[in-house]
Design a protein around this motif. Sequence first.
Motif, PDB file in Angstrom:
ATOM      1  N   ARG A 113     -66.524  15.514 -11.008  1.00 53.01           N
ATOM      2  CA  ARG A 113     -66.687  14.127 -11.466  1.00 53.01           C
ATOM      3  C   ARG A 113     -65.410  13.598 -12.122  1.00 53.01           C
ATOM      4  NH1 ARG A 113     -71.427  13.584 -13.840  1.00 53.01           N
ATOM      5  NH2 ARG A 113     -72.173  15.732 -13.847  1.00 53.01           N
ATOM      6  N   PHE A 114     -64.549  14.507 -12.592  1.00 48.48           N
ATOM      7  CA  PHE A 114     -63.318  14.102 -13.270  1.00 48.48           C
ATOM      8  C   PHE A 114     -62.109  14.065 -12.330  1.00 48.48           C
ATOM      9  CE2 PHE A 114     -65.888  15.816 -16.787  1.00 48.48           C
ATOM     10  CZ  PHE A 114     -65.886  14.702 -17.607  1.00 48.48           C
ATOM     11  N   LEU A 115     -62.347  14.185 -11.020  1.00 43.15           N
ATOM     12  CA  LEU A 115     -61.261  14.155 -10.045  1.00 43.15           C
ATOM     13  C   LEU A 115     -61.443  12.979  -9.096  1.00 43.15           C
ATOM     14  CD1 LEU A 115     -61.215  17.954  -9.092  1.00 43.15           C
ATOM     15  CD2 LEU A 115     -59.777  16.800 -10.792  1.00 43.15           C
ATOM     16  N   ASN A 116     -60.320  12.436  -8.604  1.00 42.76           N
ATOM     17  CA  ASN A 116     -60.408  11.384  -7.603  1.00 42.76           C
ATOM     18  C   ASN A 116     -60.476  12.008  -6.205  1.00 42.76           C
ATOM     19  OD1 ASN A 116     -57.779  12.152  -6.873  1.00 42.76           O
ATOM     20  ND2 ASN A 116     -56.818  10.449  -7.962  1.00 42.76           N
ATOM     21  N   GLU A 117     -60.464  11.180  -5.189  1.00 36.22           N
ATOM     22  CA  GLU A 117     -60.619  11.678  -3.823  1.00 36.22           C
ATOM     23  C   GLU A 117     -59.466  12.576  -3.403  1.00 36.22           C
ATOM     24  OE1 GLU A 117     -61.214   8.366  -1.251  1.00 36.22           O
ATOM     25  OE2 GLU A 117     -63.212   7.895  -2.043  1.00 36.22           O
ATOM     26  N   ALA A 118     -58.310  12.420  -4.030  1.00 33.50           N
ATOM     27  CA  ALA A 118     -57.157  13.254  -3.712  1.00 33.50           C
ATOM     28  C   ALA A 118     -57.140  14.565  -4.506  1.00 33.50           C
ATOM     29  CB  ALA A 118     -55.868  12.479  -3.967  1.00 33.50           C
ATOM     30  N   GLY A 119     -58.159  14.778  -5.329  1.00 36.04           N
ATOM     31  CA  GLY A 119     -58.211  15.992  -6.119  1.00 36.04           C
ATOM     32  C   GLY A 119     -57.384  15.932  -7.389  1.00 36.04           C
ATOM     33  N   GLU A 120     -56.957  14.720  -7.763  1.00 41.99           N
ATOM     34  CA  GLU A 120     -56.161  14.557  -8.977  1.00 41.99           C
ATOM     35  C   GLU A 120     -57.073  14.180 -10.141  1.00 41.99           C
ATOM     36  OE1 GLU A 120     -53.905  11.346  -7.483  1.00 41.99           O
ATOM     37  OE2 GLU A 120     -52.342  12.607  -6.608  1.00 41.99           O
TER      38      GLU A 120
END
Length: 204
Positions: A113-120
């Motif tokens: 939940r704390f990551l964006n679609e790019a895994g950042e």
Amino acid sequence: MTEILKTLRLFLLLMCHHPEVQTRLKAEVDTIIGTERFPCPEDRKWMPFTQAVMLEIWRYGSQTPLSIPHLCQKNVELDGYLIEAGSVIFPNLYAVHHDEVTWGDPWEFRPERFLNEAGELLPSDHILMQNVIPFSVGKRECPGQDFARSRIFVTMTSLMQRVQVVPPKNSNLPPADPRLYSKAYPMTEPQFECRFLSRENIII
């Protein structure tokens, strides 16, 4: 120091319950740190998933449910409620961390939940990042949080570098659901046993 130990104990319990999270943590540790040196606090900025796991442990467990008391120095209206000057306020961190409007599924342990679609890692101004506040916020936030964050990170990554955490053989693993914690303050997760299995090809 107590909060550091409680966070690490909850980390071990959650890793037993979520081997898929542990596998992903190990992969990030192997990629960024490897097996020929010890982890250091500076590695944290290159390891978004590990940071996400730390944030989710603090949010999910909320082992210190109330922050230190604050004194309201003037009348304040908040969401239609009048807080009168002289009122003593106890910030409810547990409620913030388990608000269904903010989190959607607050009783699920889900570091992604704390990551964006790019895994950042999400930016600091994102609503989720603004609402995970284990060390409180503002002028009264915990002065030792930088030490706690760095020690927890180094200990977690050192463990993932060297061992696999698995459930016990001869006893049942209790659930990690924070709704079942003892009502003592700070809140205490159930007592449990786990096993450490050494990983292969570790040089240090």
